[in-house]
Design a protein around this motif. Sequence first.
Motif, short mmCIF file in Angstrom:
data_model
loop_
_atom_site.label_atom_id
_atom_site.label_comp_id
_atom_site.label_asym_id
_atom_site.label_seq_id
_atom_site.Cartn_x
_atom_site.Cartn_y
_atom_site.Cartn_z
N UNK A 62 0.80 -1.22 0.00
CA UNK A 62 0.00 0.00 0.00
C UNK A 62 0.83 1.26 0.00
N UNK A 63 2.14 1.14 0.25
CA UNK A 63 3.01 2.31 0.32
C UNK A 63 3.72 2.61 -0.99
N UNK A 64 3.58 1.77 -2.00
CA UNK A 64 4.29 2.01 -3.26
C UNK A 64 3.40 2.80 -4.21
N UNK A 65 4.04 3.45 -5.16
CA UNK A 65 3.30 4.22 -6.17
C UNK A 65 2.87 3.35 -7.34
N UNK A 66 3.63 2.28 -7.60
CA UNK A 66 3.36 1.45 -8.77
C UNK A 66 3.92 0.07 -8.52
N UNK A 67 3.19 -0.97 -8.90
CA UNK A 67 3.69 -2.34 -8.85
C UNK A 67 4.15 -2.76 -10.25
N UNK A 68 5.35 -3.33 -10.31
CA UNK A 68 5.88 -3.83 -11.58
C UNK A 68 6.15 -5.32 -11.40
N UNK A 69 5.30 -6.15 -12.01
CA UNK A 69 5.47 -7.60 -11.96
C UNK A 69 6.42 -8.03 -13.06
N UNK A 70 7.51 -8.71 -12.69
CA UNK A 70 8.52 -9.12 -13.66
C UNK A 70 8.09 -10.33 -14.48
N UNK A 71 6.92 -10.88 -14.19
CA UNK A 71 6.36 -11.98 -14.98
C UNK A 71 4.89 -12.08 -14.64
N UNK A 72 4.17 -12.90 -15.40
CA UNK A 72 2.79 -13.18 -15.04
C UNK A 72 2.72 -14.27 -14.00
N UNK A 73 1.54 -14.83 -13.80
CA UNK A 73 1.38 -15.93 -12.86
C UNK A 73 1.51 -15.49 -11.42
N UNK A 74 2.21 -16.26 -10.57
CA UNK A 74 2.30 -15.95 -9.14
C UNK A 74 2.88 -14.57 -8.86
N UNK A 75 3.84 -14.10 -9.66
CA UNK A 75 4.46 -12.80 -9.42
C UNK A 75 3.46 -11.68 -9.56
N UNK A 76 2.49 -11.83 -10.45
CA UNK A 76 1.51 -10.77 -10.68
C UNK A 76 0.38 -10.79 -9.66
N UNK A 77 0.20 -11.91 -8.96
CA UNK A 77 -0.92 -12.02 -8.01
C UNK A 77 -0.83 -10.98 -6.89
N UNK A 78 0.34 -10.75 -6.24
CA UNK A 78 0.40 -9.66 -5.26
C UNK A 78 0.09 -8.30 -5.88
N UNK A 79 0.44 -8.08 -7.15
CA UNK A 79 0.11 -6.83 -7.80
C UNK A 79 -1.40 -6.67 -7.99
N UNK A 80 -2.08 -7.78 -8.29
CA UNK A 80 -3.54 -7.72 -8.39
C UNK A 80 -4.18 -7.35 -7.05
N UNK A 81 -3.64 -7.91 -5.98
CA UNK A 81 -4.20 -7.61 -4.67
C UNK A 81 -3.88 -6.19 -4.23
N UNK A 82 -2.68 -5.69 -4.58
CA UNK A 82 -2.36 -4.29 -4.27
C UNK A 82 -3.29 -3.35 -5.01
#
Length: 574
Positions: free
Chosen positions: A196-216
Motif C-alpha cells: 500500500x506504500x508504493x506508487x506502482x507495482x511492476x510484476x517481472x512476470x505473469x502468474x504468481x508474481x503478478x498475483x500480489x500486484x492484483x491484490x495491491x
Amino acid sequence: MRIGLLTEGGYPYVSGDAGLWCDRLVRGLDQHEFDVYALSRDERQEDAGWVPLPPQVSRVRTAPLWTAEEDGVGYGRRTRRRFTEYYGDLAAALCATAATGPADPPGDAENASAMEADRFANALYGLAELARDEGGLVGALRSETAVRALERACRAPGAQRPAREARVPDLLTVAAHLERALRPLSLDWYDDAGLGAVDLCHAASGGPAALPGLLARHFFDVPLLVTEYGVRLRTHYLTAPRTTPAIRALLAAFHGRLAAETYRRAAVITPGNGHARRWQERCGADRAKLRTVYPGMDAAPFAEVGEAPESAADPDTLLWVGRVEPTKDLVSLLHAFAEIRKAQPGTRLRIIGAPDGPEGTAYLAHCQALAAQLFPDEADGPHAVGHNPVSFDEIGGPELPTAADAYASGALVVLSSVIEGFPVGLVEAMFSGRATVSTDVGAVVEVIGGTGLVVPPRNPRALAEACVSLLRDPERRARLGAAARARALELFTVEQNVSAFHGLYLEILSRTPIRRVLLDATGEPVPFAAPAEAHVPGRWTGPTSPLVPRSRPDWAVDPPVRATAPTSATEAVR
C-alpha cells in the motif's frame, strides 16, 4: 517514485530467472526507489543468497512459494461459510464450459465467458479479503472442505466433460495445485506499510508474481505494470506434466483465468516480443495496453569482436552457442552438418554450451554419440578437436573464457531450435557482428529483421543449404553481420530497455489519481511516495522531518517514514 518490483523465482536471488534483467533495470533507474517483493521457488535458491543490491533498493521482502507452514488459524462457522462460498465459485468458474450450445445466439458465448471471468475475479478477491481478515488461508486451502467444494463444482450441471470425469486422485491433485498457486493470498504484504506504500507495482512476470500486484490494486488502487518476456500461460502448456484430462483441463482453466484477470487489471502490459504479444492478445489482453519492450542486453562485452573485421574469424567454422537441451534440436543440426561437409569438406562445427539438468546431460551424450557415428573415419571421438569436424565445448574454459571468445571463433552462427522464446544467443551473435542462420520459431524472425537467413524448423536440408550459401559468399556474410550488429545496438541494449520503462512509469503515474492523503506544509498533496527529486544532490536534500517542505522546491520532500510490521516472511530494510 517508489516502485514495488514483484518477482517469482528471480531477482534478487543469485540463481533467479531474469535476475540480470531486473538488476540492470533497478541500477539504471537510480532516481527511483524500489521495494522488492520476491517469491522463491525452492530452498536451494534461498540458500544461494542474493545478488549485491544497489542503494535505491530500500526493502526486500521474500516468501517461499515452494512451502507453507500451517498457520494454526481457527476458523469460525461464518469464516468457513465464506470460504466455502468463495472457493466454490472459483472452482465453478474453472469447471464451466468454454462456450454455450450450438443453438445459442453468437453473443451468448461471449456473455457467458465474461460472466465466468467476473465470477472468478470476485471469488479470487473474496478469498484475498478473507485471508487478510483471518491472517491466512493455508489451512483452509488444504482442508477437506476445499476438496469437497471442488468436487461439487465438477459434478454440477453445465460443467465441462473432463471436469465431470474427475476422480478423487484428480481432485486431490488439483486442490493441491490451487493451494500452492494461491499461497500469495496469505502473505502479510497487503497493508499500508507494505504494497500500500508504493506508487506502482511492476510484476517481472505473469502468474504468481503478478498475483500480489492484483491484490495491491484491489486493496489500495496501486497501478500494475506486467512484463512478460515469456508468457506464463504458454509456459504452463509447454511444461505441464502428462496427467489425466481432468487435471489438465482444470489447471489450464485456472492459469487461463488468472492470466485474463491479470491482463484486464493491468494498466500497461509489456511483452518482450511480438510472439509474446500475440499470445497475450489471444488470452484477452487489450491491444491498447500493450507496449513491446525488448529485453535489454549488455553489448559492451561483444564490442571488440563486433568491431573487428569479419575476416579475422575462421571462415570455415560454424558456431552453435546455448544451453544443451532437446528443444535446441542439435540432432537436426548434426544431420544438416553432414550435408554441409559434402558441399564444403573443410567446414567445422563447434557446439558450445553446457547441458541443462539431467535431461540435457543425457541429450548431450546422445549428440556426441551421433557425431561420432556420422563422422566415423575423421576422429577417434567427439572431443578430438582438430580431427573430428564436430567439437563440444563450454564457455569458461581456457580456450573459450567468455561468450565473446566463443563468437570470435567462427564466422557463421547457427540456431536450430524447435521451441524458442526470445533468442538471447542470437542477439549476442548480432552484437558480435556475425551472420546467422536460424529456424523460424518464437521471436527469431522479429529479432533478425532481415539481417540473417531463416529456415523451417526440423528441416536439415534447408538448414544445410542456407549455411552453404553463406559459407561460399564471404561478402554477403560480412554485410549481414554488419547489419545485424547495427540492428542489435539500436533495439536490444540495456539503455533502450531502461529508457522505455522509465517512460512507462511516468506515463502510468500521470494517469493515476492521487490515492493517499499526504500533504506538505502548504496543504498541497505529495504526488509520489518517494519523489525522484529526493535523490538529486542539492540544497533541498538536507535532513528534514517527513512531509515538511524544503526551501526549494516546495514539493520535493522526503518519503514518509513507514513502520515495518513483523512478518512470517523474510524482510530486509536497507
